[in-house]
Design an enzyme around this catalytic site. Structure first.
Site, PDB file in Angstrom:
ATOM      1  N   GLU A  91     -10.875  66.513  70.041  1.00  0.00           N
ATOM      2  CA  GLU A  91     -10.278  65.582  69.088  1.00  0.00           C
ATOM      3  C   GLU A  91     -10.289  66.175  67.697  1.00  0.00           C
ATOM      4  O   GLU A  91     -11.189  66.917  67.337  1.00  0.00           O
ATOM      5  CB  GLU A  91     -11.122  64.315  69.024  1.00  0.00           C
ATOM      6  CG  GLU A  91     -11.224  63.605  70.326  1.00  0.00           C
ATOM      7  CD  GLU A  91     -12.172  62.411  70.245  1.00  0.00           C
ATOM      8  OE1 GLU A  91     -12.581  62.044  69.129  1.00  0.00           O
ATOM      9  OE2 GLU A  91     -12.483  61.876  71.300  1.00  0.00           O
ATOM     10  N   CYS A 104     -10.818  66.401  59.886  1.00  0.00           N
ATOM     11  CA  CYS A 104     -12.138  66.421  60.504  1.00  0.00           C
ATOM     12  C   CYS A 104     -12.053  67.301  61.756  1.00  0.00           C
ATOM     13  O   CYS A 104     -11.339  66.981  62.703  1.00  0.00           O
ATOM     14  CB  CYS A 104     -12.545  64.993  60.844  1.00  0.00           C
ATOM     15  SG  CYS A 104     -14.142  64.893  61.645  1.00  0.00           S
ATOM     16  N   CYS A 111     -21.447  67.866  73.247  1.00  0.00           N
ATOM     17  CA  CYS A 111     -22.502  68.158  72.279  1.00  0.00           C
ATOM     18  C   CYS A 111     -23.844  68.032  72.991  1.00  0.00           C
ATOM     19  O   CYS A 111     -24.012  67.214  73.885  1.00  0.00           O
ATOM     20  CB  CYS A 111     -22.430  67.175  71.122  1.00  0.00           C
ATOM     21  SG  CYS A 111     -23.638  67.498  69.806  1.00  0.00           S
ATOM     22  N   CYS A 115     -27.362  62.190  70.035  1.00  0.00           N
ATOM     23  CA  CYS A 115     -27.747  61.073  69.174  1.00  0.00           C
ATOM     24  C   CYS A 115     -27.316  59.756  69.839  1.00  0.00           C
ATOM     25  O   CYS A 115     -26.236  59.678  70.424  1.00  0.00           O
ATOM     26  CB  CYS A 115     -27.080  61.205  67.811  1.00  0.00           C
ATOM     27  SG  CYS A 115     -27.483  62.757  66.992  1.00  0.00           S
ATOM     28  N   CYS A 118     -23.774  58.160  69.026  1.00  0.00           N
ATOM     29  CA  CYS A 118     -22.599  59.037  68.998  1.00  0.00           C
ATOM     30  C   CYS A 118     -22.025  59.223  70.398  1.00  0.00           C
ATOM     31  O   CYS A 118     -22.757  59.469  71.357  1.00  0.00           O
ATOM     32  CB  CYS A 118     -22.989  60.388  68.410  1.00  0.00           C
ATOM     33  SG  CYS A 118     -21.604  61.530  68.274  1.00  0.00           S
ATOM     34  N   GLU A 159     -22.162  70.183  67.344  1.00  0.00           N
ATOM     35  CA  GLU A 159     -23.118  70.518  66.284  1.00  0.00           C
ATOM     36  C   GLU A 159     -22.739  71.911  65.769  1.00  0.00           C
ATOM     37  O   GLU A 159     -23.019  72.918  66.429  1.00  0.00           O
ATOM     38  CB  GLU A 159     -24.550  70.478  66.842  1.00  0.00           C
ATOM     39  CG  GLU A 159     -25.611  71.043  65.927  1.00  0.00           C
ATOM     40  CD  GLU A 159     -25.502  70.572  64.469  1.00  0.00           C
ATOM     41  OE1 GLU A 159     -25.543  69.361  64.222  1.00  0.00           O
ATOM     42  OE2 GLU A 159     -25.358  71.434  63.576  1.00  0.00           O
ATOM     43  N   SER A 190     -21.200  69.393  58.463  1.00  0.00           N
ATOM     44  CA  SER A 190     -22.195  68.349  58.709  1.00  0.00           C
ATOM     45  C   SER A 190     -23.102  68.763  59.866  1.00  0.00           C
ATOM     46  O   SER A 190     -22.636  69.162  60.926  1.00  0.00           O
ATOM     47  CB  SER A 190     -21.474  67.037  59.049  1.00  0.00           C
ATOM     48  OG  SER A 190     -22.409  66.036  59.342  1.00  0.00           O
ATOM     49  N   SER A 213     -27.022  64.874  58.576  1.00  0.00           N
ATOM     50  CA  SER A 213     -27.106  63.556  59.197  1.00  0.00           C
ATOM     51  C   SER A 213     -28.563  63.123  59.218  1.00  0.00           C
ATOM     52  O   SER A 213     -29.342  63.549  60.060  1.00  0.00           O
ATOM     53  CB  SER A 213     -26.537  63.616  60.620  1.00  0.00           C
ATOM     54  OG  SER A 213     -25.157  63.863  60.563  1.00  0.00           O
ATOM     55  N   LEU A 214     -28.907  62.283  58.272  1.00  0.00           N
ATOM     56  CA  LEU A 214     -30.291  61.840  58.114  1.00  0.00           C
ATOM     57  C   LEU A 214     -30.543  60.628  59.012  1.00  0.00           C
ATOM     58  O   LEU A 214     -31.368  60.657  59.909  1.00  0.00           O
ATOM     59  CB  LEU A 214     -30.525  61.498  56.643  1.00  0.00           C
ATOM     60  CG  LEU A 214     -31.942  61.168  56.222  1.00  0.00           C
ATOM     61  CD1 LEU A 214     -32.770  62.433  56.204  1.00  0.00           C
ATOM     62  CD2 LEU A 214     -31.945  60.513  54.842  1.00  0.00           C
ATOM     63  N   ASN A 289     -19.821  52.634  63.846  1.00  0.00           N
ATOM     64  CA  ASN A 289     -18.659  52.254  64.631  1.00  0.00           C
ATOM     65  C   ASN A 289     -19.190  51.759  65.958  1.00  0.00           C
ATOM     66  O   ASN A 289     -19.634  52.549  66.784  1.00  0.00           O
ATOM     67  CB  ASN A 289     -17.856  53.544  64.915  1.00  0.00           C
ATOM     68  CG  ASN A 289     -16.473  53.482  64.367  1.00  0.00           C
ATOM     69  OD1 ASN A 289     -15.777  52.485  64.506  1.00  0.00           O
ATOM     70  ND2 ASN A 289     -16.080  54.560  63.735  1.00  0.00           N
ATOM     71  N   CYS A 332     -16.684  60.157  66.429  1.00  0.00           N
ATOM     72  CA  CYS A 332     -16.793  61.350  67.272  1.00  0.00           C
ATOM     73  C   CYS A 332     -16.756  61.056  68.756  1.00  0.00           C
ATOM     74  O   CYS A 332     -17.561  60.306  69.272  1.00  0.00           O
ATOM     75  CB  CYS A 332     -18.099  62.076  66.990  1.00  0.00           C
ATOM     76  SG  CYS A 332     -18.374  62.329  65.269  1.00  0.00           S
TER      77      CYS A 332
HETATM   78  N1  SAH Z   1     -23.316  67.240  64.724  1.00  0.00           N
HETATM   79  C1  SAH Z   1     -23.003  67.121  63.325  1.00  0.00           C
HETATM   80  C2  SAH Z   1     -21.550  66.863  63.049  1.00  0.00           C
HETATM   81  C3  SAH Z   1     -20.836  65.870  63.922  1.00  0.00           C
HETATM   82  S1  SAH Z   1     -21.330  64.171  63.759  1.00  0.00           S
HETATM   83  C4  SAH Z   1     -23.884  66.066  62.700  1.00  0.00           C
HETATM   84  O1  SAH Z   1     -24.686  65.467  63.400  1.00  0.00           O
HETATM   85  O2  SAH Z   1     -23.814  65.873  61.496  1.00  0.00           O
HETATM   86  C5  SAH Z   1     -20.812  63.787  62.153  1.00  0.00           C
HETATM   87  C6  SAH Z   1     -21.098  62.381  61.732  1.00  0.00           C
HETATM   88  O3  SAH Z   1     -20.395  61.466  62.575  1.00  0.00           O
HETATM   89  C7  SAH Z   1     -22.537  61.920  61.818  1.00  0.00           C
HETATM   90  O4  SAH Z   1     -23.244  62.134  60.667  1.00  0.00           O
HETATM   91  C8  SAH Z   1     -22.358  60.440  61.942  1.00  0.00           C
HETATM   92  O5  SAH Z   1     -22.487  59.888  60.675  1.00  0.00           O
HETATM   93  C9  SAH Z   1     -20.970  60.213  62.397  1.00  0.00           C
HETATM   94  N2  SAH Z   1     -20.963  59.374  63.579  1.00  0.00           N
HETATM   95  C10 SAH Z   1     -21.201  59.689  64.864  1.00  0.00           C
HETATM   96  N3  SAH Z   1     -21.130  58.599  65.643  1.00  0.00           N
HETATM   97  C11 SAH Z   1     -20.830  57.572  64.840  1.00  0.00           C
HETATM   98  C12 SAH Z   1     -20.632  56.180  65.037  1.00  0.00           C
HETATM   99  N4  SAH Z   1     -20.717  55.628  66.253  1.00  0.00           N
HETATM  100  N5  SAH Z   1     -20.347  55.432  63.955  1.00  0.00           N
HETATM  101  C13 SAH Z   1     -20.245  55.985  62.721  1.00  0.00           C
HETATM  102  N6  SAH Z   1     -20.417  57.271  62.477  1.00  0.00           N
HETATM  103  C14 SAH Z   1     -20.714  58.061  63.521  1.00  0.00           C
END
Ligand code: SAH
Length: 342
Positions: A91, A104, A111, A115, A118, A159, A190, A213-214, A289, A332
């Site tokens: 995507e 983006c 991945c 998380c 995600c 990632e 990111s 991503s904290l 989301n 994502c």
């Molecule tokens: N792996 C990297 C880059 C991809 S994710 C990382 O972790 O930063 C990039 C961003 O997508 C994450 O920081 C997160 O904020 C966002 N993201 C992923 N799933 C999401 C969701 N369900 N709702 C909102 N943001 C999301």
């Protein structure tokens, strides 16, 4: 097999010369690809027929096919699902901001980081994308949507710091004058916090923006939504981010996902303020989301604004991210999962 979209102009020149062709053909080929969106050797009519015949054999062009296109109702977000040469899909999203268009970019198929919030890791890691496969995400928008590009964010599936070499090669390539001529300051990467690679990135001499991503202000909570915390604890991630700032002078952004009753609480806001009050960073708060079934939900507007206001009052630089893609599954991995039924 070499991939044309992964090549710098210098690499293409060397390749052509090795095939007995003229060096300047690389200029013509780059012009076709990056200025005119011509992706077939047959259509590159300025090249001699015999060169084209050889190139078709030794350097086939594989521009991904657009499997589906989703346009958000507001007309400002376009998401493409692209099918790569081996049948895998990725995507990529175009966001039309007031300051310009941003793409983006995905860096991997699937991945490994997993998380909780995600969709990208739902079916695990498949493979890294090549530099050229990242370049074709930009080319696809240039071909099908618009030639205007202001910036890119490597925030799609994957990632990026676990596909380090290809991601660096990609950024160097789109920085070149003959490709997209994009400034490093207009690129954001990111990461979920791959600490050793954050140190390596600080040494590249590429002043890109680092986003981390904290998502939680302490290890206990972060571990629940980001298992990578076991490997790289918050403290180590924050130290590496600070080092990046010291080394590059680029302010680090921390993404913070707002999840109802979990990360969007008064206690979390207090902890964040303790960590970041008065610091030269930016917190980018992102309401989750939540349109898929993981039991994590978007907080109500009142909680979101209380959270953000608390941080502002306590001297933490914070912005609330507009949720541009939520109507079209732009978070994502959501489109790939829906479309491929995985
Ligand atoms: N792996 C990297 C880059 C991809 S994710 C990382 O972790 O930063 C990039 C961003 O997508 C994450 O920081 C997160 O904020 C966002 N993201 C992923 N799933 C999401 C969701 N369900 N709702 C909102 N943001 C999301």
């Amino acid at each position: 097999m070499m991939n044309l979209f992964s090549m710098t102009k210098k690499e293409l020149q060397d390749f052509l010369v090795a095939q007995g062709m003229k060096k300047f053909r690389a200029d013509q080929i780059f012009h076709y690809i990056y200025k005119q969106s011509v992706f077939s050797w047959d259509d590159m009519v300025l090249l001699p027929q015999k060169d084209r015949d050889i190139l078709k054999e030794v350097l086939p062009i594989s521009m991904p096919e657009v499997v589906s296109r989703l346009d958000a109702p507001d007309g400002r977000t376009v998401k493409l699902l692209l099918r790569l040469e081996d049948g895998q899909t990725v995507e990529t999203v175009l966001m039309m901001h007031d300051y310009g268009n941003s793409i983006c970019v995905s860096s991997q198929v699937g991945c490994a980081v997993n998380c909780a919030f995600c969709a990208s890791a739902k079916n695990g890691f498949v493979r890294n994308l090549s530099a050229g496969e990242m370049v074709t995400q930009l080319l696809a928008f240039r071909q099908h949507v618009t030639t205007d590009l202001h910036s890119i964010v490597i925030m799609g599936t994957g990632e990026p710091l676990l596909n380090y070499d290809n991601v660096i090669a990609f950024m160097k390539l789109i920085h070149e004058k003959d490709t997209f001529y994009l400034g490093y300051r207009n690129m954001t990467l990111s990461t979920s916090g791959i600490v050793p690679k954050m140190y390596q990135l600080a040494k590249e001499g590429m002043p890109i923006t680092l986003a981390v991503s904290l998502h939680a202000p302490n290890d206990a909570l972060r571990r629940r939504i980001m298992p990578i915390t076991d490997k790289y604890p918050l403290d180590a991630v924050l130290t590496a981010a600070h080092h990046y700032f010291e080394e590059t002078g680029r302010k680090v952004t921390f993404e913070y996902i707002l999840i109802k009753n979990l990360t969007c609480t008064h206690a979390c806001a207090k902890e964040l303020a303790r960590l970041f009050s008065g610091k030269n960073i930016l917190i980018n708060a992102i309401p989750i989301n939540d349109n898929y079934d993981v039991g994590l939900y978007r907080p109500d507007d009142k909680s979101i604004s209380e959270f953000v206001t608390y941080l502002q009052r306590h001297g933490v630089p914070v912005t609330l991210r507009r949720e541009m893609g939520s109507k079209i599954q732009a978070a994502c991995g959501q489109l790939r999962i829906k479309r491929e039924n995985i």
